[in-house]
Design a protein around this motif. Structure first.
Motif, PDB file in Angstrom:
ATOM      1  N   ARG A 100      37.419  36.247  38.093  1.00  0.00           N
ATOM      2  CA  ARG A 100      36.959  35.008  38.699  1.00  0.00           C
ATOM      3  C   ARG A 100      35.448  35.029  38.836  1.00  0.00           C
ATOM      4  O   ARG A 100      34.810  34.000  38.891  1.00  0.00           O
ATOM      5  N   GLY A 101      34.880  36.208  38.928  1.00  0.00           N
ATOM      6  CA  GLY A 101      33.440  36.338  39.082  1.00  0.00           C
ATOM      7  C   GLY A 101      32.948  37.629  38.451  1.00  0.00           C
ATOM      8  O   GLY A 101      33.740  38.511  38.106  1.00  0.00           O
ATOM      9  N   VAL A 102      31.633  37.737  38.335  1.00  0.00           N
ATOM     10  CA  VAL A 102      30.992  38.890  37.700  1.00  0.00           C
ATOM     11  C   VAL A 102      29.805  39.303  38.556  1.00  0.00           C
ATOM     12  O   VAL A 102      29.117  38.464  39.124  1.00  0.00           O
ATOM     13  N   ALA A 103      29.569  40.616  38.613  1.00  0.00           N
ATOM     14  CA  ALA A 103      28.365  41.149  39.249  1.00  0.00           C
ATOM     15  C   ALA A 103      27.821  42.244  38.346  1.00  0.00           C
ATOM     16  O   ALA A 103      28.572  42.964  37.690  1.00  0.00           O
TER      17      ALA A 103
ATOM     18  N   SER B 201      35.606  40.489  39.252  1.00  0.00           N
ATOM     19  CA  SER B 201      36.553  40.377  40.366  1.00  0.00           C
ATOM     20  C   SER B 201      37.937  40.059  39.817  1.00  0.00           C
ATOM     21  O   SER B 201      38.340  38.923  39.702  1.00  0.00           O
ATOM     22  N   SER B 202      38.624  41.103  39.465  1.00  0.00           N
ATOM     23  CA  SER B 202      39.988  40.995  38.973  1.00  0.00           C
ATOM     24  C   SER B 202      40.794  42.082  39.678  1.00  0.00           C
ATOM     25  O   SER B 202      40.258  42.864  40.451  1.00  0.00           O
ATOM     26  N   SER B 203      42.061  42.140  39.404  1.00  0.00           N
ATOM     27  CA  SER B 203      42.874  43.198  39.988  1.00  0.00           C
ATOM     28  C   SER B 203      43.659  43.860  38.870  1.00  0.00           C
ATOM     29  O   SER B 203      44.595  43.260  38.355  1.00  0.00           O
ATOM     30  N   PRO B 204      43.223  45.030  38.418  1.00  0.00           N
ATOM     31  CA  PRO B 204      42.145  45.860  38.953  1.00  0.00           C
ATOM     32  C   PRO B 204      40.754  45.327  38.546  1.00  0.00           C
ATOM     33  O   PRO B 204      40.632  44.563  37.598  1.00  0.00           O
ATOM     34  N   VAL B 205      39.736  45.794  39.283  1.00  0.00           N
ATOM     35  CA  VAL B 205      38.349  45.461  38.932  1.00  0.00           C
ATOM     36  C   VAL B 205      38.011  46.199  37.641  1.00  0.00           C
ATOM     37  O   VAL B 205      38.284  47.388  37.505  1.00  0.00           O
ATOM     38  N   VAL B 206      37.466  45.478  36.694  1.00  0.00           N
ATOM     39  CA  VAL B 206      37.073  46.085  35.423  1.00  0.00           C
ATOM     40  C   VAL B 206      35.579  46.377  35.493  1.00  0.00           C
ATOM     41  O   VAL B 206      34.782  45.521  35.865  1.00  0.00           O
ATOM     42  N   MET B 207      35.214  47.609  35.140  1.00  0.00           N
ATOM     43  CA  MET B 207      33.805  48.042  35.093  1.00  0.00           C
ATOM     44  C   MET B 207      33.448  48.273  33.633  1.00  0.00           C
ATOM     45  O   MET B 207      34.208  48.879  32.893  1.00  0.00           O
TER      46      MET B 207
END
Length: 145
Positions: A98-101, A112-118
């Motif tokens: 839904r979002g990115v940082a 911002s996902s589940s799981p968070v992807v790095m």
């Protein structure tokens, strides 16, 4: 029958009307000045557009000024564009974000996902997945912590 002083009633009535008129005039002047200032400054303008193809809704779009990339979460991936040309730079797949940082120093991106992807922001290759509880919505990078 009680007698009243009509001059005192009139004075308070007129002073109340005068205050109301002054407040209305001040509000109108403030509004006119705000409109003139906003139109004179015109700080925002469209400088480029691009059509983003794909399936799914677009959520929080993130512009990475340091890395000159534009991240567009869409469906089950994050589409990545060159921020200056808006040409495609690739995609981070398997990321229902839904979002990115982005951390500009480490060149790591997070969605911002589940799981968070790095992922690595230079190569767009996934680094790891981080399990989280719930369904994260937005995400933000804060360098002080």
């Amino acid at each position: 029958m009680k007698a009243t002083n009509s001059s005192s009633i009139g004075a308070s009535h007129w002073s109340g009307c005068a205050v109301s008129k002054i407040l209305i005039a001040a509000a109108v002047l403030f509004f006119i000045q705000a409109v003139e200032t906003a139109s004179a400054a015109a700080p925002y303008k469209i400088v480029n557009t691009a059509q983003v193809l794909g399936a799914g809704a677009i959520d929080y779009v993130y512009a990475d000024n340091d890395g000159r990339r534009l991240y567009v979460p869409r469906g089950s991936q994050v589409l990545v564009f060159d921020l200056d040309t808006l040409k495609s730079a690739g995609a981070i797949t398997n990321a229902r974000a839904r979002g990115v940082a982005v951390d500009p120093k480490s060149h790591h991106g997070f969605c911002s996902s589940s799981p968070v992807v790095m992922w690595d922001t230079m190569t767009l290759e996934p680094i790891k997945k981080i399990d989280v509880k719930g369904r994260p919505d937005g995400i933000v990078f804060e360098p002080a912590t």
